[in-house]
Write an enzyme that holds these catalytic residues in place. Structure first.
Site, PDB file in Angstrom:
ATOM      1  N   LYS A 201      43.213 -28.832 -22.813  1.00  0.00           N
ATOM      2  CA  LYS A 201      42.737 -28.171 -21.584  1.00  0.00           C
ATOM      3  C   LYS A 201      42.226 -26.749 -21.820  1.00  0.00           C
ATOM      4  CE  LYS A 201      42.598 -30.549 -18.902  1.00  0.00           C
ATOM      5  NZ  LYS A 201      41.584 -31.647 -18.940  1.00  0.00           N
TER       6      LYS A 201
ATOM      7  N   ARG B 161      43.863 -20.485 -23.867  1.00  0.00           N
ATOM      8  CA  ARG B 161      43.419 -20.119 -22.510  1.00  0.00           C
ATOM      9  C   ARG B 161      44.586 -19.474 -21.774  1.00  0.00           C
ATOM     10  NH1 ARG B 161      41.393 -25.042 -18.496  1.00  0.00           N
ATOM     11  NH2 ARG B 161      40.884 -23.786 -16.669  1.00  0.00           N
TER      12      ARG B 161
ATOM     13  N   SER C 106      45.378 -26.679 -15.118  1.00  0.00           N
ATOM     14  CA  SER C 106      44.407 -27.691 -15.540  1.00  0.00           C
ATOM     15  C   SER C 106      45.126 -28.957 -16.044  1.00  0.00           C
ATOM     16  CB  SER C 106      43.516 -27.084 -16.626  1.00  0.00           C
ATOM     17  OG  SER C 106      42.704 -28.043 -17.209  1.00  0.00           O
TER      18      SER C 106
HETATM   19  N1  LIG Z   1      32.471 -23.333 -21.464  1.00  0.00           N
HETATM   20  C1  LIG Z   1      33.635 -23.375 -20.816  1.00  0.00           C
HETATM   21  N2  LIG Z   1      34.144 -22.274 -20.246  1.00  0.00           N
HETATM   22  C2  LIG Z   1      35.300 -22.307 -19.574  1.00  0.00           C
HETATM   23  N3  LIG Z   1      36.067 -23.398 -19.429  1.00  0.00           N
HETATM   24  C3  LIG Z   1      35.608 -24.520 -19.989  1.00  0.00           C
HETATM   25  C4  LIG Z   1      34.400 -24.573 -20.705  1.00  0.00           C
HETATM   26  N4  LIG Z   1      34.239 -25.829 -21.141  1.00  0.00           N
HETATM   27  C5  LIG Z   1      35.304 -26.523 -20.709  1.00  0.00           C
HETATM   28  N5  LIG Z   1      36.116 -25.745 -20.013  1.00  0.00           N
HETATM   29  C6  LIG Z   1      37.362 -26.143 -19.340  1.00  0.00           C
HETATM   30  O1  LIG Z   1      38.282 -26.658 -20.299  1.00  0.00           O
HETATM   31  C7  LIG Z   1      39.052 -27.682 -19.689  1.00  0.00           C
HETATM   32  C8  LIG Z   1      38.969 -28.940 -20.495  1.00  0.00           C
HETATM   33  O2  LIG Z   1      39.537 -28.674 -21.742  1.00  0.00           O
HETATM   34  P1  LIG Z   1      39.594 -29.773 -22.895  1.00  0.00           P
HETATM   35  O3  LIG Z   1      38.263 -30.341 -23.068  1.00  0.00           O
HETATM   36  O4  LIG Z   1      40.215 -29.129 -24.063  1.00  0.00           O
HETATM   37  O5  LIG Z   1      40.562 -30.840 -22.253  1.00  0.00           O
HETATM   38  S1  LIG Z   1      41.233 -32.099 -22.979  1.00  0.00           S
HETATM   39  O6  LIG Z   1      42.534 -31.666 -23.441  1.00  0.00           O
HETATM   40  O7  LIG Z   1      40.371 -32.549 -24.047  1.00  0.00           O
HETATM   41  O8  LIG Z   1      41.357 -33.097 -21.908  1.00  0.00           O
HETATM   42  C9  LIG Z   1      38.515 -27.858 -18.302  1.00  0.00           C
HETATM   43  O9  LIG Z   1      39.318 -27.085 -17.437  1.00  0.00           O
HETATM   44  P2  LIG Z   1      39.533 -27.466 -15.913  1.00  0.00           P
HETATM   45  O10 LIG Z   1      38.185 -27.847 -15.399  1.00  0.00           O
HETATM   46  O11 LIG Z   1      40.058 -26.219 -15.324  1.00  0.00           O
HETATM   47  O12 LIG Z   1      40.480 -28.593 -15.863  1.00  0.00           O
HETATM   48  C10 LIG Z   1      37.123 -27.298 -18.411  1.00  0.00           C
HETATM   49  O13 LIG Z   1      36.581 -26.868 -17.186  1.00  0.00           O
END
Ligand SMILES: Nc1ncnc2c1ncn2[C@@H]1O[C@H](COP(=O)(O)OS(=O)(=O)O)[C@@H](OP(=O)(O)O)[C@H]1O
Length: 535
Positions: free
Chosen positions: A161, A249, A257
């Site tokens: 996340k 994060r 999240s």
């Molecule tokens: N560029 C950028 N900037 C800020 N935040 C971002 C970005 N890309 C992905 N996200 C947020 O990261 C969350 C998903 O993380 P992961 O892809 O690591 O999730 S997972 O563990 O693989 O399911 C997910 O968080 P939430 O939407 O708050 O759930 C994404 O919105």
């Protein structure tokens, strides 16, 4: 590292072989590492003598030459000449990445009864290198028995996340990168590590074999960072030059999240929500718990209490307070003092007291219903909503990183703040590409700044936990399919701050509780990193 090891061996052997050879012995030299108490720490030894699981053994052993016959398997006694011209024999075994397809080359998980898994683990403990010769390419690959097998050049370690899917998507578009068969191979963690072979692991990276010599591949399992029992040791032993990308994060936002994903999986599960599309309703067993479990405020309270209880050596909370000693006996004095001395201790002690009171007032029948509900929700959310699950990963950043740094140098890491990726996307990706030693990405391909999230398991994982399969959680895990990733759907729920970062609004009580709870672990992380992450 492998080259380094070979280079330093002659010097060591120069000192040791005269005595060893004259005594009829071959020295097997191990890197001096702390000993480990279980087989999980497979990376503890560079060169090992054969030994039973769980026996750490001394760091240097000498073996009579006659015993070399006991070193069966793929590794052959390997001779080399050191600077003084004395020939000696390195008795270490090698680990083969080529094994019968039926026992590890297959992408499915039906290898539990395959004895080769056992053999592979034995080889991993006994071997010091991969069989065959290292292929001249940027990515780590070995040629053996006429075939080439590869492992990752870099890892996106996690944390879950924190934006790992966006980074996975972006880096997969780099002309010098090919993605793994699935984003989340998840080999370097239990229980999969116990069930699969290195051959199977390598099969996830076969696409790089066909690629140009300067192309690399990677593993983007976001669970690797937290897999302390396996991953740091394994990577330091087998891929010591691997580059490690770690995304972190704001712990409160990460926890939210995590919770949000758990709720979405729960609601997508046909076992917990039945009925036709558009009219799906919670099944009776989960109805009582549902309002609490889907409330972040409730989850946060339950989670900090659960995490603190466990840290203080007590049983965890359990949503229904099913644990008998907990409901019938007061918390021991030492546990109580430990709770009170913990971050947000007073508040957490209050939560636990209230929890116990409510629990004592429950009838056996109510307790049974709650227990059944808890079980179903754990299954349907694939443990994402288990009390403590989200909080625990966020509070362990520093401890987990410290665990890695005991095995891997800080120079192997590139730490990326999710918030920085949001506000300085182009710069962040360019820095990552440079850290990986890849050619800069053209500006045109950096202009697209979309957020990507995991939307189903197809193409993300090739397996589901048994309980998740029964619960019908978000589709099948299928290897090599192109699904699984889509644009994130959370934007509408967030507000953009003055710093340009979007955050979930969280009520002030919960925010205060979590901020106090995470404070010491955040400070520990900043100290370890030598910088403030701005949370
Ligand atoms: N560029 C950028 N900037 C800020 N935040 C971002 C970005 N890309 C992905 N996200 C947020 O990261 C969350 C998903 O993380 P992961 O892809 O690591 O999730 S997972 O563990 O693989 O399911 C997910 O968080 P939430 O939407 O708050 O759930 C994404 O919105």
């Amino acid at each position: 590292m492998e080259k380094q090891r070979i280079a330093t061996l002659p010097a060591l052997v120069g000192v040791l072989t005269v005595a060893a050879v004259s005594a009829g012995c071959v020295m097997v030299i191990a890197r001096r590492r702390p000993s480990f108490s279980n087989s999980a720490d497979v990376g503890a030894w560079a060169i090992r003598r054969p030994r039973p699981i769980g026996d750490a053994g001394p760091s240097t052993v000498s073996l009579p030459i006659a015993n070399l016959a006991l070193f069966k398997g793929h590794g052959r006694a390997h001779s080399f000449t050191h600077s003084s011209g004395i020939r000696t024999v390195n008795a270490s075994r090698c680990l083969s990445l080529i094994k019968p397809e039926s026992c590890g080359g297959s992408a499915n998980m039906s290898v539990a009864n395959c004895t080769r898994v056992v053999d592979d683990h034995k080889e991993q403990r006994q071997a010091s290198r991969f069989c065959g010769s290292r292929v001249q390419r940027k990515n780590p690959c070995w040629r053996y028995l006429g075939r080439e097998k590869c492992l990752p050049y870099f890892f996106i370690l996690g944390e879950m996340k924190c934006g790992t899917t966006t980074l996975y998507k972006k880096l997969s578009q780099h002309p010098q990168v090919v993605p793994p068969r699935n984003k989340e191979v998840r080999y370097l963690q239990y229980p999969k590590f116990r069930k699969q072979t290195t051959t199977w692991y390598a099969s996830n990276f076969d696409s790089v074999v066909q690629a140009a010599k300067d192309v690399v591949t990677f593993d983007a399992s976001p669970t690797t960072f937290n897999a302390q029992a396996v991953a740091p040791g394994w990577i330091s032993k087998w891929l010591p030059d691997a580059k490690l990308l770690l995304m972190l994060r704001d712990p409160v936002q990460r926890t939210y999240s995590h919770f949000r994903m758990g709720v979405s999986w729960l609601k997508a599960s046909k076992v917990c929500f039945s009925g036709e599309k558009g009219k799906r309703a919670p099944v009776p067993s989960i109805r009582l718990l549902l309002p609490n479990v889907t409330s972040f405020a409730w989850q946060a309270r339950a989670s900090v209490a659960d995490t603190t209880l466990r840290r203080c050596g007590h049983a965890g909370l359990g949503w229904a307070m099913k644990s008998k000693p907990f409901t019938t006996a007061p918390i021991e004095d030492n546990v109580k003092s430990c709770i009170l001395a913990s971050p947000a201790g007073d508040a957490i002690h209050g939560i636990i007291q209230a929890w116990m009171k409510a629990s004592e007032a429950r009838t056996e029948t109510e307790m049974e219903i709650l227990n059944a509900g808890e079980k179903a929700i754990n299954h349907c959310s694939e443990l994402m909503l288990r009390p403590g699950a989200g909080v625990l990963r966020s509070v362990k950043y520093a401890d987990n990183l410290a665990g890695w740094l005991r095995k891997v140098p800080m120079t192997s890491f590139k730490i990326i703040a999710t918030e920085k990726m949001e506000t300085n996307y182009v710069e962040t990706i360019a820095e990552v590409v440079e850290f990986l030693g890849l050619r800069p990405l053209p500006a045109s391909s950096l202009s697209e700044n979309k957020r990507f999230c995991v939307s189903s398991k197809e193409g993300i994982m090739d397996e589901l936990r048994e309980e998740a399969k029964r619960a019908g959680v978000i589709g099948q895990g299928l290897a090599g399919t192109q699904g699984g990733v889509s644009e994130c759907d959370s934007s509408d729920e967030k507000a953009r701050g003055a710093d340009g970062v979007t955050r979930y609004p969280i009520d002030s009580h919960t925010m205060e509780l979590l901020t106090t709870f995470f404070k010491p672990s955040k400070e520990k992380l900043y100290k370890l990193l030598g910088r403030d992450m701005g949370w």
